[in-house]
Motif scaffolding. Structure first.
Motif, short mmCIF file in Angstrom:
data_model
loop_
_atom_site.label_atom_id
_atom_site.label_comp_id
_atom_site.label_asym_id
_atom_site.label_seq_id
_atom_site.Cartn_x
_atom_site.Cartn_y
_atom_site.Cartn_z
N ARG A 87 2.42 1.68 -3.46
CA ARG A 87 1.40 2.13 -4.41
C ARG A 87 1.10 3.61 -4.21
NH1 ARG A 87 -2.69 -0.21 -7.48
NH2 ARG A 87 -2.46 -2.27 -6.57
N ARG A 88 0.95 4.01 -2.94
CA ARG A 88 0.67 5.42 -2.62
C ARG A 88 1.80 6.31 -3.13
NH1 ARG A 88 -1.15 4.11 2.17
NH2 ARG A 88 0.85 4.32 3.20
N CYS A 89 3.02 5.88 -2.89
CA CYS A 89 4.19 6.66 -3.32
C CYS A 89 4.22 6.80 -4.84
CB CYS A 89 5.46 5.99 -2.81
SG CYS A 89 6.98 6.78 -3.33
N THR A 106 1.77 6.27 -7.14
CA THR A 106 0.62 6.94 -7.76
C THR A 106 0.70 8.46 -7.58
OG1 THR A 106 -0.76 6.54 -5.81
CG2 THR A 106 -0.95 4.97 -7.63
N ARG A 162 0.83 -1.20 0.00
CA ARG A 162 0.00 0.00 0.00
C ARG A 162 0.87 1.25 0.00
NH1 ARG A 162 -3.33 -3.33 3.04
NH2 ARG A 162 -2.52 -2.65 5.05
#
Length: 177
Positions: free
Chosen positions: A18-20, A22, A15
Motif C-alpha cells: 500500500r505504501r509503495c 500510494t 502495508r
C-alpha cells in the motif's frame, strides 16, 4: 480513479505494498488517483470482487487457505477485464507457468520487489488499459463511419438476411448484372 485490489496473508506485506503504490503520483496515471482495497483473506477479496470493479488485482502466490493462482482463477468470471498480477518470493517454474496459463496472468513479480520497478509495472498496466480502451473506441467509431458510408453508397449492402437456422439468405433474383 483507478481501483486496485491487494491480497496477501501477511499484514506487513500489505502495508508495504500500500505504501509503495500510494507513492505513485496521480500525474503518472493521467491525473487519476489510486484507490487501494487491501485484503488478507481471499474469501473477503472475492466477495469484494462481486461488489466492485477493479482496474488491477495484485495477489501473493503462497497463502494458507487459497493460493494466488486459485484466487485469480476464481476472480476471472467476476472481473474478466482486470489485469492480474502475482507477487511472490516463491518463483518455481511450474508455479509461474500455472499462474500464466490458469490465472491468465499479466505479470509475475518476485519478492522482495523493487519499489520503483513495482510502481512502473503498475503505472504501465493501468495506463495501457486506458490507451487500449481509447484505441478500441476509435476503431469502432471508424468502423461505424465506414459502414454508414457503404450504406449511403449502396443501400442495403450492410444488411444480412438469415435463415431460421442462421445461414445467410441470398436472394439471387435481386442480383443485378
Amino acid at each position: 480513479m483507478y481501483r486496485v485490489l491487494l491480497l496477501d496473508d501477511e499484514p506487513n506485506i500489505l502495508r508495504a505494498l500500500r505504501r509503495c503504490l500510494t507513492a505513485i503520483s496521480p500525474q503518472r496515471l493521467d491525473g487519476d488517483p489510486l484507490e487501494i482495497d487491501a485484503f488478507s483473506s481471499p474469501t473477503d477479496a472475492l466477495r469484494s470482487c462481486e461488489e466492485a470493479t477493479f482496474d488491477l488485482i495484485l495477489t501473493d502466490y503462497r497463502m494458507p487457505r487459497m493460493d494466488g493462482v486459485e484466487f485469480l482463477t476464481r476472480v476471472i468470471p467476476l472481473q474478466p477485464d482486470a489485469p492480474r498480477v502475482i507477487i511472490s518470493g516463491f518463483a518455481d517454474r511450474d508455479a509461474i507457468i500455472a499462474a500464466i496459463n490458469d490465472a491468465q496472468l499479466t505479470r509475475f513479480i518476485e519478492k522482495p520487489w523493487d519499489d520503483g520497478a513495482l510502481q512502473e509495472a503498475v503505472v504501465t498496466i493501468l495506463t495501457r488499459g486506458k490507451v487500449q480502451a481509447v484505441q478500441a473506441f476509435a476503431r469502432s467509431a471508424a468502423s461505424e463511419r465506414e459502414r454508414q458510408r457503404l450504406e449511403e453508397e449502396c443501400p442495403g449492402i450492410t444488411t444480412i438476411d438469415r435463415d431460421p437456422d442462421g445461414g445467410i439468405w441470398l436472394d439471387l433474383d435481386e442480383v443485378k448484372d
